[in-house]
Design a protein around this motif. Sequence first.
Motif, PDB file in Angstrom:
ATOM      1  N   TYR B 121       0.832  -1.206   0.000  1.00 46.26           N
ATOM      2  CA  TYR B 121       0.000   0.000   0.000  1.00 46.26           C
ATOM      3  C   TYR B 121       0.865   1.254   0.000  1.00 46.26           C
ATOM      4  CZ  TYR B 121      -3.907  -3.022   1.022  1.00 46.26           C
ATOM      5  OH  TYR B 121      -4.861  -3.990   0.931  1.00 46.26           O
ATOM      6  N   THR B 122       0.282   2.350  -0.489  1.00 43.21           N
ATOM      7  CA  THR B 122       0.971   3.637  -0.411  1.00 43.21           C
ATOM      8  C   THR B 122       0.978   4.088   1.054  1.00 43.21           C
ATOM      9  OG1 THR B 122      -1.094   4.811  -0.668  1.00 43.21           O
ATOM     10  CG2 THR B 122       0.127   4.331  -2.678  1.00 43.21           C
ATOM     11  N   TYR B 123       1.861   5.043   1.362  1.00 44.37           N
ATOM     12  CA  TYR B 123       1.921   5.539   2.742  1.00 44.37           C
ATOM     13  C   TYR B 123       0.560   6.028   3.219  1.00 44.37           C
ATOM     14  CZ  TYR B 123       6.972   5.278   3.204  1.00 44.37           C
ATOM     15  OH  TYR B 123       8.242   4.820   3.322  1.00 44.37           O
ATOM     16  N   LEU B 124      -0.140   6.760   2.345  1.00 46.22           N
ATOM     17  CA  LEU B 124      -1.401   7.357   2.764  1.00 46.22           C
ATOM     18  C   LEU B 124      -2.445   6.290   3.106  1.00 46.22           C
ATOM     19  CD1 LEU B 124      -2.600  10.219   3.075  1.00 46.22           C
ATOM     20  CD2 LEU B 124      -3.734   9.826   0.888  1.00 46.22           C
ATOM     21  N   GLY B 125      -2.617   5.327   2.191  1.00 45.52           N
ATOM     22  CA  GLY B 125      -3.609   4.284   2.417  1.00 45.52           C
ATOM     23  C   GLY B 125      -3.257   3.443   3.631  1.00 45.52           C
ATOM     24  N   TRP B 126      -1.987   3.145   3.760  1.00 42.80           N
ATOM     25  CA  TRP B 126      -1.502   2.321   4.873  1.00 42.80           C
ATOM     26  C   TRP B 126      -1.756   3.027   6.194  1.00 42.80           C
ATOM     27  CZ3 TRP B 126       4.113   2.218   6.811  1.00 42.80           C
ATOM     28  CH2 TRP B 126       4.319   1.156   7.672  1.00 42.80           C
ATOM     29  N   PHE B 127      -1.336   4.293   6.229  1.00 42.94           N
ATOM     30  CA  PHE B 127      -1.459   5.060   7.445  1.00 42.94           C
ATOM     31  C   PHE B 127      -2.926   5.235   7.834  1.00 42.94           C
ATOM     32  CE2 PHE B 127      -1.550   9.054   9.799  1.00 42.94           C
ATOM     33  CZ  PHE B 127      -0.709   8.694  10.819  1.00 42.94           C
ATOM     34  N   ALA B 128      -3.787   5.499   6.845  1.00 41.25           N
ATOM     35  CA  ALA B 128      -5.213   5.676   7.131  1.00 41.25           C
ATOM     36  C   ALA B 128      -5.781   4.415   7.763  1.00 41.25           C
ATOM     37  CB  ALA B 128      -5.970   6.006   5.845  1.00 41.25           C
ATOM     38  N   MET B 129      -5.381   3.254   7.233  1.00 41.74           N
ATOM     39  CA  MET B 129      -5.938   2.008   7.755  1.00 41.74           C
ATOM     40  C   MET B 129      -5.460   1.719   9.165  1.00 41.74           C
ATOM     41  SD  MET B 129      -6.275  -0.747   4.722  1.00 41.74           S
ATOM     42  CE  MET B 129      -4.768  -0.413   3.850  1.00 41.74           C
ATOM     43  N   LEU B 130      -4.158   1.888   9.415  1.00 44.95           N
ATOM     44  CA  LEU B 130      -3.705   1.533  10.754  1.00 44.95           C
ATOM     45  C   LEU B 130      -4.227   2.519  11.777  1.00 44.95           C
ATOM     46  CD1 LEU B 130      -0.784   3.151  11.758  1.00 44.95           C
ATOM     47  CD2 LEU B 130       0.026   1.802   9.872  1.00 44.95           C
ATOM     48  N   PHE B 131      -4.448   3.749  11.346  1.00 48.34           N
ATOM     49  CA  PHE B 131      -4.980   4.732  12.285  1.00 48.34           C
ATOM     50  C   PHE B 131      -6.446   4.475  12.597  1.00 48.34           C
ATOM     51  CE2 PHE B 131      -5.705   8.898  14.036  1.00 48.34           C
ATOM     52  CZ  PHE B 131      -4.511   9.078  14.705  1.00 48.34           C
ATOM     53  N   ALA B 132      -7.232   4.181  11.569  1.00 51.85           N
ATOM     54  CA  ALA B 132      -8.664   3.960  11.777  1.00 51.85           C
ATOM     55  C   ALA B 132      -8.891   2.721  12.631  1.00 51.85           C
ATOM     56  CB  ALA B 132      -9.374   3.813  10.436  1.00 51.85           C
ATOM     57  N   ALA B 133      -8.107   1.654  12.372  1.00 50.13           N
ATOM     58  CA  ALA B 133      -8.293   0.443  13.158  1.00 50.13           C
ATOM     59  C   ALA B 133      -7.767   0.654  14.573  1.00 50.13           C
ATOM     60  CB  ALA B 133      -7.555  -0.728  12.503  1.00 50.13           C
ATOM     61  N   GLY B 134      -6.672   1.387  14.698  1.00 53.97           N
ATOM     62  CA  GLY B 134      -5.983   1.499  15.980  1.00 53.97           C
ATOM     63  C   GLY B 134      -6.697   2.303  17.022  1.00 53.97           C
ATOM     64  N   MET B 135      -7.094   3.527  16.712  1.00 50.70           N
ATOM     65  CA  MET B 135      -7.696   4.315  17.782  1.00 50.70           C
ATOM     66  C   MET B 135      -8.649   5.410  17.343  1.00 50.70           C
ATOM     67  SD  MET B 135      -4.379   6.357  19.236  1.00 50.70           S
ATOM     68  CE  MET B 135      -3.832   4.995  20.226  1.00 50.70           C
ATOM     69  N   GLY B 136      -9.068   5.394  16.094  1.00 48.97           N
ATOM     70  CA  GLY B 136      -9.949   6.452  15.628  1.00 48.97           C
ATOM     71  C   GLY B 136     -11.082   6.763  16.584  1.00 48.97           C
ATOM     72  N   ILE B 137     -11.794   5.712  16.987  1.00 47.22           N
ATOM     73  CA  ILE B 137     -12.972   5.931  17.809  1.00 47.22           C
ATOM     74  C   ILE B 137     -12.599   6.492  19.175  1.00 47.22           C
ATOM     75  CG2 ILE B 137     -13.046   3.563  18.738  1.00 47.22           C
ATOM     76  CD1 ILE B 137     -15.998   5.687  17.581  1.00 47.22           C
ATOM     77  N   GLY B 138     -11.482   6.072  19.724  1.00 44.85           N
ATOM     78  CA  GLY B 138     -11.038   6.559  21.026  1.00 44.85           C
ATOM     79  C   GLY B 138     -10.755   8.046  20.995  1.00 44.85           C
ATOM     80  N   LEU B 139     -10.187   8.511  19.878  1.00 47.53           N
ATOM     81  CA  LEU B 139      -9.890   9.936  19.778  1.00 47.53           C
ATOM     82  C   LEU B 139     -11.168  10.758  19.819  1.00 47.53           C
ATOM     83  CD1 LEU B 139      -7.110  10.045  17.063  1.00 47.53           C
ATOM     84  CD2 LEU B 139      -6.860  10.368  19.504  1.00 47.53           C
ATOM     85  N   MET B 140     -12.228  10.237  19.199  1.00 50.49           N
ATOM     86  CA  MET B 140     -13.493  10.961  19.202  1.00 50.49           C
ATOM     87  C   MET B 140     -14.062  11.022  20.613  1.00 50.49           C
ATOM     88  SD  MET B 140     -13.793  11.737  16.122  1.00 50.49           S
ATOM     89  CE  MET B 140     -15.413  12.484  16.179  1.00 50.49           C
ATOM     90  N   PHE B 141     -13.910   9.918  21.320  1.00 52.58           N
ATOM     91  CA  PHE B 141     -14.542   9.815  22.634  1.00 52.58           C
ATOM     92  C   PHE B 141     -13.733  10.544  23.702  1.00 52.58           C
ATOM     93  CE2 PHE B 141     -15.724   7.349  26.487  1.00 52.58           C
ATOM     94  CZ  PHE B 141     -17.061   7.669  26.484  1.00 52.58           C
ATOM     95  N   PHE B 142     -12.407  10.381  23.666  1.00 55.43           N
ATOM     96  CA  PHE B 142     -11.575  10.889  24.760  1.00 55.43           C
ATOM     97  C   PHE B 142     -10.870  12.207  24.455  1.00 55.43           C
ATOM     98  CE2 PHE B 142     -11.863   6.380  25.908  1.00 55.43           C
ATOM     99  CZ  PHE B 142     -12.207   6.497  27.238  1.00 55.43           C
ATOM    100  N   GLY B 143     -10.925  12.654  23.190  1.00 52.92           N
ATOM    101  CA  GLY B 143     -10.182  13.847  22.801  1.00 52.92           C
ATOM    102  C   GLY B 143     -10.504  15.065  23.640  1.00 52.92           C
ATOM    103  N   VAL B 144     -11.766  15.189  24.010  1.00 57.35           N
ATOM    104  CA  VAL B 144     -12.168  16.315  24.844  1.00 57.35           C
ATOM    105  C   VAL B 144     -12.235  15.872  26.302  1.00 57.35           C
ATOM    106  CG1 VAL B 144     -14.114  17.808  25.420  1.00 57.35           C
ATOM    107  CG2 VAL B 144     -13.425  17.518  23.054  1.00 57.35           C
TER     108      VAL B 144
END
Lengths: 138, 551
Positions: B121-144
């Motif tokens: 995968y390209t850097y962008l696609g790779w990075f998007a996938m590992l980020f979304a799987a890794g903690m995307g939802i947590g950032l929404m919940f705990f960011g504030v």
Amino acid sequence: MYSKIMVPVDLRHVDKLGHALSVAGDLAKLWDATVTYVGVTAAAPSDLGHTPEEYAERLAAFAEGQGASLGIKAAAHAMVSHDPTTDLDPTLLRAVEETGADLVIMASHLPNIADRLWPSNGGTVATRATASVMIVRG
Amino acid sequence: MADTTTNDQGIPEPEGTSALIETDYTIGQDNIDGSVGPFGFDIHNPVFLVSGVAIVAFVFYTLALPDQAGTFFGWLRPALTSTFDWFFLSAANVFVLFCLALIVLPVGKVRLGGAEATPDYTYLGWFAMLFAAGMGIGLMFFGVLEPAYYFGTPWGDAPLGTVRPFTEDGVLIAENVEEARRMALAATSFHWALHPWAIYAVVALALALFTYNKGLPLTIRSAFYPILGERVWGWWGHVIDVTAVFATLFGLATSLGFGATQANAGLEKVFGLPNNTTVQVILISLITAVALVSVLRGLDGGVKVLSEINMGLAMLLLLFVLFTAGAVGILSGFGKGLVAYVQEVVPLSNPFGREDDGFRQGWTAFYWAWWISWSPFVGMFIARVSRGRTVREFLICVLIIPSAVCLLWMSVFGGAAINDMVANPETSAVKANVIDAYSPELSLFAMLEGLPLSGITSVLGIVLVIVFFVTSSDSGSLVIDTITAGGKVDAPVPQRVFWCLFEGAVAIVLLLGGGLAALQAMVISTGLPFTLVLLVMCWAIWKGLKAERQA
């Protein structure tokens, strides 16, 4: 008539390809065409090879065996896909371009209820490929 | 195996350019394949069946004896995190140091998939996938929530026992504000930067190495080959894989259940939708339906596309908050947050001789257990998409870049929330929803309320929460399917469909019958045994990389 025939093969289920393989052999002899056997693998290890290279070797051996037993010019072309279960169609279409095939001969199962849910590989390739496509039943 | 030369780790001496492990095991040899009606299947016997039956049994247990299950797991989780807090903290430090060492050591040159491999995968696609799987939802919940909470907590959970910016009756103490803000951002960053990503990186690297370089099946047990040898294909391996499936499915199902209640709270606040189980069941069904489409479209057409959409939307929200909440102030806050993180990361990660129990045990140890219980899922997913990268490249992209993004995210969202609390301590919606009354699911929307165009951004927030859940759900289904197919990534599609639907069904049953909290506590409890597993993996990675360097 046709000079380059592409035959997609599933090395895990060669027994189910019998008819398509013999049809391809007969037509290749008739037109003195080359048959390119195309196999699709994932990069992850499988029972068909620990690496994509091992898979390619196995496919090449299969093609050689076909060439010898049918008396035709045979070649192998291995394709690597990220997710072969869902990306089979686009990968095969890419293979048609890469091999420069003018005829694709594919084995296909008898249509069943599942074909109403998602299209068969043969159907999709026939719809989208630039080459002629022959679907062999049974 | 008997006739190959092996060293004392059971890894055969490498031959030629590849250090493949020679084993008599053929991938898929324990599988049963066939078809039910028109639907084909190819599943590992007994991992598929044991996992399926165990999951149904646990759901049944929590529904049949809700009080007993609730009391037991409600006791177990905090008991583990407060008794073994030193262990979680020490282990996480080991993972960070190990990963940082691999970046600079010569073994970092090893390429996943062999010296000739090219990245999938390209850097962008790779990075998007590992980020979304890794903690995307947590950032929404705990960011504030998290920075705001550490900043103003009145309950003694202050990180390192730092100063409080409010008196007991909620009046601002001006001279304490800067220090409390600094520590709040440092402590939040601590939980979201190097440590969690090092946990994921260890699992992902172990799996990628043993799959792509050693030729073992893509499943959790493969990382144990150096220790267990051929036994890994027997019951030892079955237990490891079943536990991973179990933790992944329940982790996904419980967070899907809670996620639906959060999304519902947001919808109630923005659109006045009723907040009840009917709406939540509809939300879970909707998320599962979208995940199903994505699962059917596969890795490239589904998960990757959704991850990229997500990253784009999240970036949009980040930039919006950054500029409307005052870009200059927040960016200088990011700089200060970075400095604060560097200054405080050592004291915060020190496991011994501290008195801030509320923070260390209640937050840090909880987080570490949580990340670790998610690590089989996220690690396996990252491994799947990381072929062709060198170890150094892999670790920089899985450890350093996501850490930097998380630091930025936390300082933007946390900075905006803290600014709001300091500017209007009387009327701040963040303060009302985090400090005065603890309603975590509303914290993000409360912060957005203080900024312009809150109607639009709240909708964007809800969409992001839902799409992040979809990406977790579909990547989770792919991972569970691969494990239960004995490491085959090309098993028939109906199996993925099964796991995706099963996860949604478990979430709905637990939501209606109660038991989400109990089972989530149980999943986090699996963090303790997995911590040991991860420590062993570090050793296995080291041995494997050394063999690879010799090849």
